[in-house]
Design a protein around this motif. Structure first.
Motif, PDB file in Angstrom:
ATOM      1  N   GLY A  82       0.934  -1.343   0.018  1.00 19.95           N
ATOM      2  CA  GLY A  82      -0.029  -0.118   0.072  1.00 19.95           C
ATOM      3  C   GLY A  82       0.798   1.269  -0.035  1.00 19.95           C
ATOM      4  N   ASP A  83       0.314   2.367  -0.036  1.00 20.96           N
ATOM      5  CA  ASP A  83       1.019   3.731   0.113  1.00 20.96           C
ATOM      6  C   ASP A  83       1.156   3.931   1.560  1.00 20.96           C
ATOM      7  N   PRO A  84       2.463   3.901   2.029  1.00 21.12           N
ATOM      8  CA  PRO A  84       2.430   4.290   3.375  1.00 21.12           C
ATOM      9  C   PRO A  84       2.821   5.879   3.878  1.00 21.12           C
ATOM     10  N   ARG A  85       2.440   6.667   3.022  1.00 20.22           N
ATOM     11  CA  ARG A  85       2.824   8.010   3.273  1.00 20.22           C
ATOM     12  C   ARG A  85       1.744   8.755   3.886  1.00 20.22           C
ATOM     13  N   PRO A  86       1.785   9.330   5.060  1.00 21.47           N
ATOM     14  CA  PRO A  86       0.840  10.029   5.664  1.00 21.47           C
ATOM     15  C   PRO A  86       0.219  11.092   4.814  1.00 21.47           C
ATOM     16  N   GLU A  87       0.943  11.661   3.889  1.00 17.89           N
ATOM     17  CA  GLU A  87       0.512  12.792   3.355  1.00 17.89           C
ATOM     18  C   GLU A  87      -0.057  12.333   1.839  1.00 17.89           C
ATOM     19  N   ALA A  88      -0.423  11.019   1.748  1.00 17.60           N
ATOM     20  CA  ALA A  88      -0.713  10.331   0.501  1.00 17.60           C
ATOM     21  C   ALA A  88      -1.776  11.190  -0.017  1.00 17.60           C
ATOM     22  N   PRO A  89      -2.039  11.307  -1.184  1.00 13.83           N
ATOM     23  CA  PRO A  89      -3.229  11.856  -1.739  1.00 13.83           C
ATOM     24  C   PRO A  89      -4.533  10.520  -1.977  1.00 13.83           C
ATOM     25  N   TRP A  90      -5.753  11.293  -1.875  1.00 15.14           N
ATOM     26  CA  TRP A  90      -6.831  10.304  -1.831  1.00 15.14           C
ATOM     27  C   TRP A  90      -6.736   9.306  -3.109  1.00 15.14           C
ATOM     28  N   ASN A  91      -6.610   9.773  -4.340  1.00 14.57           N
ATOM     29  CA  ASN A  91      -6.550   8.779  -5.223  1.00 14.57           C
ATOM     30  C   ASN A  91      -5.495   7.669  -5.296  1.00 14.57           C
ATOM     31  N   SER A  92      -4.577   8.073  -4.430  1.00 13.27           N
ATOM     32  CA  SER A  92      -3.631   6.820  -4.159  1.00 13.27           C
ATOM     33  C   SER A  92      -4.128   5.948  -2.923  1.00 13.27           C
ATOM     34  N   VAL A  93      -4.392   6.562  -1.928  1.00 12.21           N
ATOM     35  CA  VAL A  93      -4.985   5.597  -0.797  1.00 12.21           C
ATOM     36  C   VAL A  93      -6.275   4.997  -1.397  1.00 12.21           C
ATOM     37  N   LEU A  94      -7.024   5.596  -2.186  1.00 11.01           N
ATOM     38  CA  LEU A  94      -8.202   4.867  -2.452  1.00 11.01           C
ATOM     39  C   LEU A  94      -7.981   3.713  -3.508  1.00 11.01           C
ATOM     40  N   THR A  95      -6.873   3.815  -4.303  1.00 13.31           N
ATOM     41  CA  THR A  95      -6.588   2.622  -5.089  1.00 13.31           C
ATOM     42  C   THR A  95      -5.741   1.602  -4.498  1.00 13.31           C
ATOM     43  N   ASN A  96      -4.497   1.927  -3.853  1.00 10.40           N
ATOM     44  CA  ASN A  96      -3.572   0.917  -3.258  1.00 10.40           C
ATOM     45  C   ASN A  96      -4.210   0.578  -1.982  1.00 10.40           C
ATOM     46  N   ASN A  97      -4.639   1.402  -1.061  1.00 10.47           N
ATOM     47  CA  ASN A  97      -5.037   1.003   0.200  1.00 10.47           C
ATOM     48  C   ASN A  97      -6.337   0.398   0.487  1.00 10.47           C
ATOM     49  N   ILE A  98      -7.407   0.986  -0.199  1.00  7.26           N
ATOM     50  CA  ILE A  98      -8.714   0.606   0.013  1.00  7.26           C
ATOM     51  C   ILE A  98      -9.032  -0.586  -1.008  1.00  7.26           C
TER      52      ILE A  98
END
Ligand SMILES: NC(=O)C1=CN([C@@H]2O[C@H](COP(=O)(O)OP(=O)(O)OC[C@H]3O[C@@H](n4cnc5c(N)ncnc54)[C@H](O)[C@@H]3O)[C@@H](O)[C@H]2O)C=CC1
Ligand SMILES: O=C1O[C@H](COP(=O)(O)O)[C@@H](O)[C@H](O)[C@H]1O
Length: 269
Positions: A82-98
């Protein structure tokens, strides 16, 4: 999906473990302690840079077919990708993390996997660190403690994605009886705790304790759990009680034993 051959197995080990995000920091800490202990299948979208135990699958966790294939014959999944960056943008956490985490849980259930350990984060509860409580709550004399029963209070969109991952785990446990442990990892650093960073020292997780904690996630029996993943730091605002009780986690390290990057006390001092 690209499968990269690795050393042949001379004997069948106890359990097959799929480690997603294997090429990253947490994956390195886990493999550093446990590479000989399991039959590993490693997955990452980045190919391996050196020798790795077991086999390595180069795939993206949002690729359902590749993840389903990687899940075949697996007993336990440790899901770190997943994207581990606390500052990661929504499109990245939506795709990679959720989306990625949902794909992993779904494939785990389809493949009959027993347990999934999910890498959640301190940032799922970062907004308990209010202006009134900080910096005192980062100090050893303060008794403010989160124990995993509290509701998420994310401190950023990355934290929201981790809370979503925990909720996905809850769903896949309740609906499909998958054993799920969500580990709210603190601050993993190698060799010594973060320097000049009280918060990071309070939630330090050493590499050694990280490997041991995920070993316990592979071995222990549980239904659905949320535990904190930190070392046994004198300063702490995360309880280790649940991890100790349910997983038999027995951390060896303590950020108070360090002065800057130097260990100043014996481990059991
Ligand atoms: N390092 C830390 O202190 C903490 C880490 N975590 C969580 O632990 C997990 C691992 O973190 P780190 O090892 O520090 O990060 P990292 O960035 O070092 O490793 C993450 C790995 O996941 C892979 N990856 C990312 N998106 C992917 C995708 N869509 N498909 C396949 N592979 C993908 C990357 O290539 C990378 O190798 C993350 O989920 C992170 O949120 C949580 C709290 C603290
Ligand atoms: O979830 C994570 O937390 C750690 C610690 O957070 P920080 O805000 O103290 O840096 C962070 O280093 C890591 O990248 C992240 O995935």
């Amino acid at each position: 999906m690209v499968l990269i051959d690795a050393a042949p197995h001379t004997e069948r080990m106890a359990q097959s473990v799929l480690l997603t995000g294997a090429a990253g920091r947490v994956g390195t800490a886990i493999l550093g302690g446990l590479s000989d202990d399991y039959e590993w299948r490693l997955l990452d979208r980045d190919p391996p840079t050196g020798d790795q135990p077991g086999e390595f699958v180069v795939a993206d966790i949002t690729d359902g077919e590749a993840v389903r294939e990687a899940m075949e014959g697996i007993d336990v999944v440790i899901h770190l990708a997943g994207d581990p960056r606390p500052e990661a943008p929504w499109n990245s956490v939506l795709t990679n993390n959720i989306d990625g985490t949902q794909t992993v849980f779904e494939a785990a259930v389809d493949a009959g996997v027993e347990k999934v350990a999910f890498a959640s984060s301190n940032h799922a509860v970062g907004n308990y660190e209010t202006e009134e409580r900080t910096p005192e709550m980062y100090r050893a004399h303060d008794d403010y403690l989160l124990d995993g029963t509290e509701l998420p209070r994310p401190s950023n969109l990355y934290g929201v994605s981790k809370a979503a991952g925990e909720t996905l785990g809850r769903y896949y446990h309740d609906e499909y009886d998958l054993s799920v442990v969500c580990v709210r990892i603190g601050n993993l650093t190698e060799g010594h705790p973060p320097i000049d960073y009280e918060r990071g020292q309070a939630m330090w997780l050493s590499y050694r304790d990280c490997a041991h904690l995920f070993d316990r996630c592979i071995q222990a029996d549980y239904d659905y759990e949320i535990v904190y993943g930190i070392s046994d730091n004198d300063r702490k605002y995360y309880s280790l009680e649940r991890a100790r009780d349910v997983l038999d986690y027995d951390p060896q390290d303590n950020s108070a034993h360090y002065d800057g990057d130097e260990r100043v006390l014996e481990p059991d001092a």
